[in-house]
Design an enzyme around this catalytic site. Structure first.
Site, PDB file in Angstrom:
ATOM      1  N   LYS A 216      93.343  46.223 121.208  1.00 26.74           N
ATOM      2  CA  LYS A 216      94.044  44.980 121.519  1.00 26.74           C
ATOM      3  C   LYS A 216      94.197  44.131 120.253  1.00 26.74           C
ATOM      4  O   LYS A 216      95.256  43.619 119.956  1.00 26.74           O
ATOM      5  CB  LYS A 216      93.271  44.220 122.603  1.00 26.74           C
ATOM      6  CG  LYS A 216      93.917  42.912 123.007  1.00 26.74           C
ATOM      7  CD  LYS A 216      93.167  42.234 124.126  1.00 26.74           C
ATOM      8  CE  LYS A 216      93.735  40.841 124.358  1.00 26.74           C
ATOM      9  NZ  LYS A 216      93.010  40.084 125.372  1.00 26.74           N
ATOM     10  N   GLU A 366      80.070  43.263 131.053  1.00 25.37           N
ATOM     11  CA  GLU A 366      80.708  42.438 130.022  1.00 25.37           C
ATOM     12  C   GLU A 366      81.370  41.221 130.687  1.00 25.37           C
ATOM     13  O   GLU A 366      81.472  40.154 130.093  1.00 25.37           O
ATOM     14  CB  GLU A 366      81.738  43.244 129.216  1.00 25.37           C
ATOM     15  CG  GLU A 366      82.078  42.603 127.878  1.00 25.37           C
ATOM     16  CD  GLU A 366      82.944  43.464 126.964  1.00 25.37           C
ATOM     17  OE1 GLU A 366      84.144  43.600 127.229  1.00 25.37           O
ATOM     18  OE2 GLU A 366      82.419  43.988 125.961  1.00 25.37           O
TER      19      GLU A 366
HETATM   20  O1  F6P Z   1      83.129  44.779 123.158  1.00 26.64           O
HETATM   21  C1  F6P Z   1      83.934  43.722 122.828  1.00 26.64           C
HETATM   22  C2  F6P Z   1      85.384  44.074 122.955  1.00 26.64           C
HETATM   23  O2  F6P Z   1      86.129  42.970 122.547  1.00 26.64           O
HETATM   24  C3  F6P Z   1      85.795  44.503 124.368  1.00 26.64           C
HETATM   25  O3  F6P Z   1      85.970  43.448 125.226  1.00 26.64           O
HETATM   26  C4  F6P Z   1      87.021  45.283 124.081  1.00 26.64           C
HETATM   27  O4  F6P Z   1      87.427  46.059 125.173  1.00 26.64           O
HETATM   28  C5  F6P Z   1      86.556  46.090 122.894  1.00 26.64           C
HETATM   29  O5  F6P Z   1      85.756  45.188 122.148  1.00 26.64           O
HETATM   30  C6  F6P Z   1      87.649  46.668 122.031  1.00 26.64           C
HETATM   31  O6  F6P Z   1      88.485  45.670 121.518  1.00 26.64           O
HETATM   32  P1  F6P Z   1      89.882  46.019 120.886  1.00 26.64           P
HETATM   33  O7  F6P Z   1      90.729  46.621 121.958  1.00 26.64           O
HETATM   34  O8  F6P Z   1      90.432  44.734 120.381  1.00 26.64           O
HETATM   35  O9  F6P Z   1      89.662  47.006 119.775  1.00 26.64           O
END
Ligand code: F6P
Length: 538
Positions: A216, A366
């Site tokens: 994300k 979480e």
């Molecule tokens: O563990 C924290 C977190 O932000 C999760 O909520 C999320 O799914 C994961 O890390 C991966 O984040 P990203 O998709 O931004 O790499």
């Protein structure tokens, strides 16, 4: 973006006080066997159909008065207004000032003529515009998936992501393996431990591999390390950054992210985007679902969305007393805050659902593993239970001993399928019989046994969910059921289920420690961390 939280904290309600008294007078000593003996209709009374999911709640430590008080609690806490605020797109994720709209990813397009028709004029203009974007991206994603599916040159698809950018898609792809394109192997790489990616790369050829960098934020350290390592391997094996070359990076790396700029800097030209109102652990329905769409194709991905949407509508419209996510969340609260049960074990009697417990660990813990309310005030009661488990029957030969005879009560959630999957269907009755047997054994026990070693106290609670079969629609509905259950328990506990500040501290410390592993610098560290760092330093 202002948001007036309509909730009242659960311990400030009349129902909470009445539940406390009820627990002391009747709840603590509740006996399932006596409850069934007294009420011949108990199974009918405490089981229900929801879209694609049948739920038997009758082997739980509740009776009609308990459930009535729990429902009163939901009403007094303002669960309905808070639920409606989510579906209206209000910024209920108040610490990040974001709406929470993963449900919109499942909503049919305006003018859709199926049973879940949406009248576009019934939604606010901002939501209508977001829905338009959702469907435009969905069509792009499904078209891209189709291109990969029909490209015989690509045999291996490697999803590099972690947390919500891994667990949901990995779980769903495994669950729907019977429907997977036979010419495509899907791999999921999440750990920054080089063993995971390294051992996979040894089996791959760059010309037949497609990497999906799923993040994300496109900043997560583990994912960025693995993405860089995959890129270095690809270039080392003859790949090129030149788009006209025989093996161009742009053809073999796609990004799934909200951070389009960072993906472009990485050299990726094929990027599917999504929005900040999709939480990571709720993102499998978005571009993050591309590996699912590649594995099973557009019609099956649409069926997954449709199943989830059917559960969304159930959650949004069913009265609380027949609203399955609400009833499950109320049970969770009853067990966690009154019975003091600290965990729940997930027992999917389905090999396809073997990653469901891991997926739910992120979704539940979480989201609801918080010690403060949405306004940052410390909570005087427990929140998320520990969620753990293994598929049946494997768990029976590992930890079920403790669940049957250990001093702690661990509510178990069984999931069984009526129809077998593709392989060895003759074994299915044995699998189902085991699920039924465990639930019955936990309840009935063998309390009359004289030999203490062989005595089972019984009265151990369980929930039993049944799906007709493990198909995309049922799976979509099941996942949405869990999402809304977590939403409701978070609503009852008064917390913001959509942030995750608890993962930040360790991330920052790791950043500080990594260079120290090379230099051996322990200045400012506590003695234990310093001692360990010296041990582990290169
Ligand atoms: O563990 C924290 C977190 O932000 C999760 O909520 C999320 O799914 C994961 O890390 C991966 O984040 P990203 O998709 O931004 O790499």
């Amino acid at each position: 973006m202002n948001f007036d939280d309509p909730r009242t904290r659960c311990d400030h309600t009349t129902a909470w006080q009445r539940l406390r008294a009820h627990y002391e007078s009747a709840g603590r000593s509740f006996d399932l066997r006596a409850a069934f003996a007294q009420d011949a209709q108990r199974f009918e009374r405490f089981s229900q159909d929801a879209p694609h999911v049948f739920a038997d709640l009758s082997k739980n430590l509740i009776d009609a008065p308990t459930e009535a008080l729990l429902l009163q609690l939901a009403r007094e806490c303002g669960v309905v207004a808070y639920r409606d605020a989510m579906f209206e797109g209000r910024p209920i994720n108040n610490t990040e000032q974001r709406a929470v709209m993963h449900w919109l990813l499942r909503k049919p397009a305006p003018g859709h003529t199926g049973q879940a028709r949406v009248a576009i004029d019934t939604v606010a203009p901002e939501i209508a515009s977001a829905l338009h974007d959702v469907h435009a991206t969905l069509e792009d994603m499904l078209a891209l998936a189709e291109r990969v599916r029909t490209d015989d040159g690509i045999t291996d698809i490697v999803n590099i992501g972690i947390g919500g950018s891994d667990l949901g898609p990995a779980m769903v792809v495994k669950a729907l393996d019977d429907l997977r394109h036979p010419g495509k192997r899907l791999h999921f790489i999440s750990n920054v431990d080089g063993m995971e990616l390294g051992s996979l790369l040894r089996q791959l050829r760059p010309e037949s591999t497609l990497f999906l960098i799923a993040s994300k934020t496109f900043t997560t350290a583990e994912t960025m390390s693995n993405a860089q390592a995959a890129r270095a391997w690809f270039l080392d094996q003859g790949g090129s950054e030149d788009a006209r070359a025989r093996l161009p990076l742009a053809r073999h790396f796609y990004a799934l992210t909200t951070n389009l700029e960072a993906a472009a800097q990485f050299g990726i030209t094929t990027t599917l985007g999504f929005w900040d109102w999709v939480g990571g652990r709720y993102s499998l329905w978005s571009a993050i679902g591309l590996p699912i769409a590649i594995a099973v194709g557009a019609p099956q991905f649409r069926a997954l969305l449709a199943g989830a949407h059917a559960m969304d509508e159930h959650f949004r419209t069913a009265p609380l007393e027949s609203n399955l996510p609400v009833r499950l969340a109320l049970l969770d609260l009853w067990y966690r805050n009154f019975h003091d049960f600290s965990s729940r074990s997930m027992a999917p009697y389905s090999h396809g659902l073997r990653r469901l417990p891991a997926y739910l660990q992120q979704l539940e813990m979480e989201s609801n593993g918080k010690g403060v309310d949405a306004h940052g005030q410390p909570l005087p009661y427990a929140t998320s239970p520990v969620v753990w488990g293994e598929p049946g029957t494997n768990g029976q030969h590992a930890f079920f001993q403790m669940i049957h005879q250990g001093p702690d009560t661990v509510p178990v959630e069984f999931i069984a399928l009526r129809e077998p999957g593709r392989d060895l269907p003759d074994q299915h009755p044995r699998l189902v019989a085991n699920a039924l047997a465990q639930a019955r054994a936990l309840m009935m026990g063998r309390p009359e046994e004289a030999d203490g070693h062989r005595r089972f106290s019984g009265n151990r609670p369980s929930t039993f969910l049944v799906l007709e079969r493990l198909d995309p629609a049922s799976l979509g509905a099941l996942i949405a059921l869990y999402e809304h259950r977590v939403f409701t328990s978070g609503a009852l506990w008064g917390i913001n289920s959509f942030d995750q500040w608890g993962v930040e501290l360790g991330k920052g410390i790791a950043k500080d420690l990594e260079p120290r592993l090379a230099t051996g610098d322990v200045q400012g560290l506590d003695p234990s961390s310093a001692g360990l760092l010296r041990r582990l330093a290169a």
